[in-house]
Design an enzyme around this catalytic site. Structure first.
Site, PDB file in Angstrom:
ATOM      1  N   CYS A 151      -5.224  -0.342   1.354  1.00  0.00           N
ATOM      2  CA  CYS A 151      -4.753  -0.319  -0.029  1.00  0.00           C
ATOM      3  C   CYS A 151      -4.516  -1.734  -0.564  1.00  0.00           C
ATOM      4  O   CYS A 151      -4.651  -1.975  -1.765  1.00  0.00           O
ATOM      5  CB  CYS A 151      -3.516   0.558  -0.189  1.00  0.00           C
ATOM      6  SG  CYS A 151      -2.178   0.151   0.926  1.00  0.00           S
TER       7      CYS A 151
ATOM      8  N   HIS B  98       2.914   0.120   0.590  1.00  0.00           N
ATOM      9  CA  HIS B  98       1.717   0.649  -0.057  1.00  0.00           C
ATOM     10  C   HIS B  98       1.423  -0.178  -1.299  1.00  0.00           C
ATOM     11  O   HIS B  98       2.340  -0.626  -1.982  1.00  0.00           O
ATOM     12  CB  HIS B  98       1.968   2.125  -0.449  1.00  0.00           C
ATOM     13  CG  HIS B  98       0.781   2.758  -1.102  1.00  0.00           C
ATOM     14  ND1 HIS B  98      -0.465   2.797  -0.496  1.00  0.00           N
ATOM     15  CD2 HIS B  98       0.636   3.369  -2.308  1.00  0.00           C
ATOM     16  CE1 HIS B  98      -1.318   3.409  -1.305  1.00  0.00           C
ATOM     17  NE2 HIS B  98      -0.681   3.760  -2.412  1.00  0.00           N
TER      18      HIS B  98
END
Ligand code: ZN
Length: 372
Positions: A43, A318
């Site tokens: 990510c 994230h």
């Protein structure tokens, strides 16, 4: 036409906004709104790639195949990084896929930098900085050495850095910093220059909420240093060291130093969760420009067009990207394979980690090097 460091950018014409993409691909729903699969903690990469994909001048350069005329094969990455970035941008913009995987790009970047090979989470800022350097050298083919009678120190430092070979990456993303050291005894000044592809700013200590201009003020305020070898006094002196921008890039990338070495736990990093507010429009950079340059150049104000966000901790975090689509003129959230609309009021959040600003109009089309 507007000219940036000798590179001409064509100003918007009477055509409707965002028409440059329509001329390349017929208008289809979802162009540039394609997600990126998570290939195991990728990510951080996906977040940066979506920010770059929403940089219209870079995307146009890839979609139009213009980059093919400027690939350099005589560097570490052999032109492979720009080829894979361009291939990925074409997939993101052809409007046929809901999401794609960046396997080939990932394999190429892993080949040249081990840390990007595995499945561990990495820092998106580190990835961006290395990627910019690779993209620049993959495209660094334009010979700009010219006969010059007189050349200033800033210009000389720029030529030393570029080796007189420039690229669209350099023209869009690279600026130059002037560092001045001034003796407090005799006022003798000494200046050095350094190129940057992003500004890396500290967050103010002991502030849960702060503003971007506070971080800028801290960064550019100057600091007292001891033991500077003053060439005039010919002895060690106290001095003031101060940074100013000697060259502002058309795309200004600002990194917020949220991660720092955790002194209570050796080898690990802690994260500052400060809520930072930053302008979506009209970021004023003129206060930070070196005096000699500010007289020559007219002040530029920057508009925000992309944000790389980080949630959680360094180890278990994230990344997402918030980008203003140059095609649709509104904000979207890019969360790996999922792309969704985003209300403008939600662009500013405590997850903001890297900010992408530009003063180029969104439908400005980079005719780089055509007229140099
Ligand atoms: Zn002195």
């Amino acid at each position: 036409m507007i000219s940036v460091a000798g590179v001409k950018f064509q100003l918007p014409t009477a055509l409707p906004p965002y028409s440059i993409y329509s001329s390349i691909f017929p208008l289809r729903r979802g162009r540039g709104l394609t997600g990126l699969k998570n290939l195991g903690n990728t990510c951080y990469m996906n977040s940066i790639l979506q920010c770059l994909s929403n940089t219209p001048q870079l995307t146009e350069y890839c979609l139009s195949d213009k980059y093919k005329n400027y690939i350099s094969r005589s560097n570490k990455t052999n032109g492979q990084v720009i080829e894979e970035v361009a291939a990925l941008i074409k997939e993101l913009w052809n409007g046929q896929y809901k999401c794609v995987a960046s396997r080939d790009l990932r394999s190429v970047v892993g080949q040249y930098q081990n840390i990007f090979r595995g499945v561990d989470q990495q820092d998106s800022h580190e990835f961006l900085t290395i990627l910019m350097d690779w993209l620049h050298s993959d495209l660094q083919t334009l010979d700009v050495s010219r006969m010059r009678e007189t050349i200033g120190a800033a210009e000389q430092a720029w030529l030393d850095f570029t080796k007189a070979k420039e690229s669209i990456i350099l023209h869009l993303f690279y600026g130059q910093m002037k560092s001045t050291v001034k003796c407090v005894t005799c006022n003798k000044e000494s200046a050095t220059y350094e190129c940057f592809s992003n500004l890396s700013l500290e967050l103010p200590p002991n502030a849960n909420e702060c503003q971007l201009n506070q971080c800028m003020d801290m960064y550019f305020s100057g600091e007292r240093i001891q033991g500077w070898n003053c060439p005039n006094c010919k002895t060690k002196r106290a001095a003031i060291k101060k940074l100013d921008i000697s060259k502002l890039p058309p795309v200004l990338v600002v990194h917020l130093k949220r991660f720092y070495a955790d002194t209570s736990n050796t080898g690990s990093y802690a994260k500052k969760q400060n809520f930072l507010s930053f302008p979506l429009q009209n970021l004023e950079m003129s206060p930070y420009i070196a005096r000699a340059e500010s007289r020559a150049a007219k002040p530029k104000t920057y508009q925000l067009y992309a944000v790389s966000n980080h949630y959680g901790t360094m180890e278990g975090g994230h990344y997402t990207a918030f980008c203003k689509s140059p095609n649709y003129g509104r904000w979207y959230k890019f969360d790996d394979q999922v792309v969704s609309t985003l209300d403008t009021s939600n662009v500013i959040s405590s997850a903001a980690y890297i900010l992408f600003y530009t003063w180029l109009p969104p439908d400005t089309h980079a005719r780089c090097f055509d007229d140099v």
